[in-house]
Design an enzyme around this catalytic site. Structure first.
Site, PDB file in Angstrom:
ATOM      1  N   SER A 121      -3.739   5.052   5.940  1.00  0.00           N
ATOM      2  CA  SER A 121      -4.750   5.572   5.038  1.00  0.00           C
ATOM      3  C   SER A 121      -5.248   6.929   5.532  1.00  0.00           C
ATOM      4  CB  SER A 121      -5.916   4.579   4.944  1.00  0.00           C
ATOM      5  OG  SER A 121      -6.893   5.049   4.047  1.00  0.00           O
ATOM      6  N   GLY A 122      -5.334   7.896   4.613  1.00  0.00           N
ATOM      7  CA  GLY A 122      -5.841   9.217   4.948  1.00  0.00           C
ATOM      8  C   GLY A 122      -4.799  10.175   5.492  1.00  0.00           C
ATOM      9  N   ILE A 123      -3.536   9.784   5.514  1.00  0.00           N
ATOM     10  CA  ILE A 123      -2.511  10.650   6.101  1.00  0.00           C
ATOM     11  C   ILE A 123      -2.031  11.730   5.132  1.00  0.00           C
ATOM     12  CG2 ILE A 123      -0.447   9.351   5.430  1.00  0.00           C
ATOM     13  CD1 ILE A 123       0.487   9.723   8.394  1.00  0.00           C
TER      14      ILE A 123
ATOM     15  N   HIS B 123       0.855  -1.188   0.000  1.00  0.00           N
ATOM     16  CA  HIS B 123       0.000   0.000   0.000  1.00  0.00           C
ATOM     17  C   HIS B 123       0.891   1.238   0.000  1.00  0.00           C
ATOM     18  CE1 HIS B 123      -3.349   2.625   0.839  1.00  0.00           C
ATOM     19  NE2 HIS B 123      -2.763   3.081   1.929  1.00  0.00           N
TER      20      HIS B 123
ATOM     21  N   LYS C 186      -0.927  10.892   1.532  1.00  0.00           N
ATOM     22  CA  LYS C 186      -0.016  10.408   0.494  1.00  0.00           C
ATOM     23  C   LYS C 186      -0.454  10.876  -0.892  1.00  0.00           C
ATOM     24  CE  LYS C 186      -0.644   6.067   1.527  1.00  0.00           C
ATOM     25  NZ  LYS C 186      -1.592   6.249   2.656  1.00  0.00           N
ATOM     26  N   SER C 187      -1.728  10.694  -1.202  1.00  0.00           N
ATOM     27  CA  SER C 187      -2.217  11.052  -2.534  1.00  0.00           C
ATOM     28  C   SER C 187      -2.190  12.560  -2.749  1.00  0.00           C
ATOM     29  CB  SER C 187      -3.641  10.514  -2.739  1.00  0.00           C
ATOM     30  OG  SER C 187      -3.648   9.099  -2.688  1.00  0.00           O
TER      31      SER C 187
ATOM     32  N   GLU D 167      -6.947   8.751  -6.047  1.00  0.00           N
ATOM     33  CA  GLU D 167      -8.147   9.073  -5.256  1.00  0.00           C
ATOM     34  C   GLU D 167      -7.828  10.228  -4.313  1.00  0.00           C
ATOM     35  OE1 GLU D 167     -10.861   7.365  -1.591  1.00  0.00           O
ATOM     36  OE2 GLU D 167      -9.335   6.077  -2.521  1.00  0.00           O
TER      37      GLU D 167
ATOM     38  N   ASP E 110      -2.113   4.085  -4.343  1.00  0.00           N
ATOM     39  CA  ASP E 110      -2.870   3.158  -3.504  1.00  0.00           C
ATOM     40  C   ASP E 110      -2.229   1.777  -3.423  1.00  0.00           C
ATOM     41  OD1 ASP E 110      -5.124   2.669  -1.765  1.00  0.00           O
ATOM     42  OD2 ASP E 110      -5.852   1.319  -3.324  1.00  0.00           O
TER      43      ASP E 110
ATOM     44  N   GLY F  59       2.353   4.955   4.439  1.00  0.00           N
ATOM     45  CA  GLY F  59       1.753   5.530   5.637  1.00  0.00           C
ATOM     46  C   GLY F  59       0.312   5.101   5.767  1.00  0.00           C
TER      47      GLY F  59
ATOM     48  N   ARG G  46      17.216  14.677  13.445  1.00  0.00           N
ATOM     49  CA  ARG G  46      17.306  16.042  12.952  1.00  0.00           C
ATOM     50  C   ARG G  46      18.566  16.283  12.129  1.00  0.00           C
ATOM     51  NH1 ARG G  46      15.790  20.325  17.550  1.00  0.00           N
ATOM     52  NH2 ARG G  46      15.843  21.633  15.678  1.00  0.00           N
TER      53      ARG G  46
END
Length: 308
Positions: A153-155, A136, A157-158, A199, A175, A151, A240
């Site tokens: 879903s919904g973070i 994914h 990426k797209s 998406e 996806d 990462g 860092r």
């Protein structure tokens, strides 16, 4: 891979269809030239390999009697080989065709030279039969670097991917990324059904090729860097300086990996872009963090020398 698909792809002439022509599979990435087998040496013989004869084998067989040639082919076709291919468009010995019909084995012919045919076959089978896994994530080509963003879903990426596409970089997959290992290198592509689509929550599915043109897409890319998106955690220590190299393992291949914490206000596309350029610098032997550390050490050594 099915023999029928291989025949169609390489435009091979079918001289005889074996009993297993429709079901036979190529399951190994190498081929065999049965020169030793024509000398009756079968102690070390992998019958799963595609068998190929060229000018050298044909020249040798011409020096034999008809009965000797018939025995050579009968002995070979006793084994469960996927097929025998005659290269260079050479004439097929009548004994070879008779034996193939008798033993119900597939006999093929190509116009390519033996070297060209074997090299093209091995190269193609190495890709088709390579170990494969689906992950994914989003895969893009950024300045020639294959970058896979992973990462939850919904973070985002797209969203980061579409911003990178608008900056001139190319989308490979969104996806789901199909990853193959070829000669210790990883290559990623998109499943055919979702290729070129992204998406975006709130907008829906978009076709990147239709919206941005052919310049915005790429069918396949090597995987040079994995960028892991994760929600910012105030209790976690994030690197860092970046002096140490971090890796993730995919199909037993180590790939450089960086973790980017996500929180409002961070321009993720710019960070991924810089991560790709920095990874390229590191591959060519330059590490900015190590160079900074070296300068600091030199300054500290110079300062201590003055005090003494």
């Amino acid at each position: 891979m099915k023999i029928t698909e291989f025949v169609a792809l390489f435009d091979l002439e079918v001289l005889n269809q074996g009993s297993d022509y429709e079901s036979a599979l190529l399951t190994i990435t190498d081929v065999n030239r049965p020169g030793l087998q024509f000398h009756d040496f079968y102690d070390y013989f992998d019958q799963r390999r595609l068998q190929v004869i060229g000018k050298a084998e044909v020249t040798y067989l011409k020096g034999l009697t008809e009965e000797q040639r018939r025995k050579c082919f009968d002995d070979l076709f006793l084994y469960d080989i996927p097929a025998l291919v005659i290269s260079r468009g050479l004439e097929c010995f009548p004994e070879c065709l008779e034996s193939a019909v008798k033993h119900e084995k597939t006999l093929l012919r190509t116009q390519e030279t033996t070297v060209d045919f074997t090299s093209h076959t091995i190269e193609y089978l190495n890709r088709v039969l390579a170990p494969c896994v689906t992950r994914h994530g989003v895969l893009l080509d950024i300045y020639g670097e294959g970058v896979m963003i992973t990462g939850d879903s919904g973070i985002g990426k797209s969203e980061a991917a579409i911003e990178l596409v608008m900056r001139g970089h190319r989308l490979v997959a969104d996806d789901a990324v199909e990853i193959r290992r070829v000669s210790n290198q990883l290559f990623g592509t998109a499943p055919e059904v979702i290729r070129h689509y992204i998406e975006l929550r709130g907008i829906g599915v978009i076709d990147v090729r239709q919206l941005f043109g052919m310049r915005a897409i790429m069918k396949e890319a090597g995987i040079d860097l994995v960028v892991q998106f994760e929600q910012w955690d105030n209790t976690k220590f994030y690197d860092r300086l970046g002096i140490e190299n971090h890796y993730t393992e995919i199909l037993d291949v180590k790939v450089p990996c960086v973790t980017i914490p996500v929180r409002p206000g961070r321009n993720l596309a710019s960070i991924v872009e810089v991560a790709a350029m920095n990874n390229r610098h590191r591959r060519y032997g330059y590490n900015a963090a190590q160079e900074l550390a070296r300068r600091v050490d030199l300054r500290a050594d110079a300062g201590s020398g003055k005090k003494s």
